[in-house]
Design a protein around this motif. Structure first.
Motif, short mmCIF file in Angstrom:
data_model
loop_
_atom_site.label_atom_id
_atom_site.label_comp_id
_atom_site.label_asym_id
_atom_site.label_seq_id
_atom_site.Cartn_x
_atom_site.Cartn_y
_atom_site.Cartn_z
N HIS A 90 0.85 -1.26 0.00
CA HIS A 90 -0.03 0.04 0.00
C HIS A 90 0.88 1.17 -0.10
O HIS A 90 1.27 1.71 0.98
CB HIS A 90 -0.90 -0.02 1.47
N ASP B 64 -10.26 -2.93 -2.51
CA ASP B 64 -9.70 -2.93 -1.29
C ASP B 64 -11.08 -2.06 -0.46
O ASP B 64 -11.59 -1.07 -0.70
CB ASP B 64 -8.50 -1.77 -1.62
N THR C 42 -8.51 -1.98 4.30
CA THR C 42 -7.30 -1.02 4.41
C THR C 42 -7.15 -0.55 5.83
O THR C 42 -7.89 -0.41 6.69
CB THR C 42 -7.60 0.19 3.60
N LYS D 192 -4.67 -5.12 5.55
CA LYS D 192 -3.38 -4.57 5.45
C LYS D 192 -3.02 -3.84 6.72
O LYS D 192 -3.66 -3.04 7.26
CB LYS D 192 -3.66 -3.27 4.60
N SER E 19 -1.24 -1.25 7.51
CA SER E 19 -0.73 -0.31 6.96
C SER E 19 -1.71 1.00 7.46
O SER E 19 -2.62 0.83 8.18
CB SER E 19 -1.33 -0.07 5.52
N GLY F 269 2.01 -2.73 4.59
CA GLY F 269 1.84 -1.70 3.62
C GLY F 269 2.48 -0.12 4.40
O GLY F 269 2.01 0.07 5.46
N ALA G 289 0.54 -10.82 0.26
CA ALA G 289 0.49 -9.90 -0.96
C ALA G 289 0.72 -10.33 -2.21
O ALA G 289 0.31 -10.09 -3.34
CB ALA G 289 1.48 -8.71 -0.64
#
Length: 295
Positions: free
Chosen positions: A8, A156, A182, A214, A216, A249, A288
């Motif tokens: 990401h 996503d 996300t 993720k 992230s 990410g 991923a």
């Protein structure tokens, strides 16, 4: 060092980003004057040099809606010229009558792997993006997301914990499509009520085998690189979802507002290391690689 896929990240030209040329407004990641400029692929490569990142997945950055194809074309051209990125998550408007007209235009770009339309809504106005809390189960959104399977594209999914029950509806009715949450579900604070709601949301979504998350943007709400917070999120996410459903990410250059890529991935590596080498291989590469299929 465990090799890594950064699942990401963003690059941009300021002129293409309405939100970077318009007036400053409150955003979930706080003041953002330092990134109101171009952030080219060359700077990203310099930022992550030495971090063990061998591939990266670009995620859309909110160009004007009508420029959705121009964004993917720009990234495809960048990849052809520089070798980065290795996969692209573009934008498609899931609220239109038939998103296939947009997807048909995007599919000609070989690196396209998925799409994102941000559907997160929060009672705090500065945290909102979607038009309503339940937009994730809007009939048009559901119809259009269901069409992604015909293209082999992922979605996503960006939601807050209060929306995750509706998120499970969307994920559950599309078993042939991979969904990637996300920023690990965007934990906004550490009060027990908030953390319990976040964990409950992850548990609900964990029922779907086509659901991933993720690791992230974990500094989004604290506006710093916080190893203790990263460790808390990693520990609970691995416990609830399993390392084989998680991926790292950087969310650069957003996180560059408060940290370096080196310090960011260092904190993530330390948090994941407690769970063993197999977990590290999953989080930094295998998940991923499987979900986004970077070249």
């Amino acid at each position: 060092m465990q090799k890594a896929i950064d699942a990401h990240f963003h690059i941009w030209r300021q002129k293409d980003q309405p939100w970077l040329v318009g007036p400053m407004v409150p955003r979930i990641f706080g003041p953002y004057e330092p990134i109101r400029r171009d952030y080219p692929i060359e700077e990203f490569l310099a930022d992550q040099k030495g971090a063990g990142v061998e591939k990266a997945v670009y995620v859309q950055t909110n160009w004007a809606k009508e420029d959705f194809e121009n964004e993917v074309a720009f990234l495809q051209k960048t990849a052809e010229e520089t070798g980065w990125p290795h996969a692209i998550v573009g934008y498609a408007d899931m609220t239109v009558d038939d998103v296939r007209h947009q997807i048909d235009r995007l599919k000609k770009y070989p690196l396209l792997r998925g799409v994102r339309m941000q559907l997160h809504w929060h009672e705090t106005p500065a945290f909102r993006f979607a038009t309503s809390a339940d937009q994730v189960i809007d009939p048009k959104v559901r119809t259009n997301v269901a069409r992604l399977k015909d293209y082999g594209l992922s979605f996503d999914l960006q939601l807050f914990p209060a929306q995750m029950k509706d998120g499970l509806t969307l994920v559950g009715e599309n078993p042939d499509t991979n969904f990637i949450l996300t920023h690990a579900g965007m934990l906004t604070a550490m009060e027990p009520e908030t953390t319990e709601a976040w964990k409950a949301g992850l548990r609900a979504l964990s029922a779907a085998p086509n659901f991933y998350a993720k690791l992230s943007g974990l500094g989004t709400f604290v506006h710093r690189n916080d190893p203790a917070l990263i460790g808390y999120i990693v520990d609970n996410a691995i416990d609830i979802l399993g390392s084989d459903h998680l991926m790292f990410g950087s969310n650069f250059p957003i996180e560059k507002l408060w940290t370096s890529h080196a310090e960011l991935i260092k904190a993530h590596r330390a948090a994941v290391a407690k769970h063993g080498a197999a977990a590290a291989a999953d989080v930094f590469w295998n998940t991923a690689e499987r979900v986004y299929r970077p070249v």
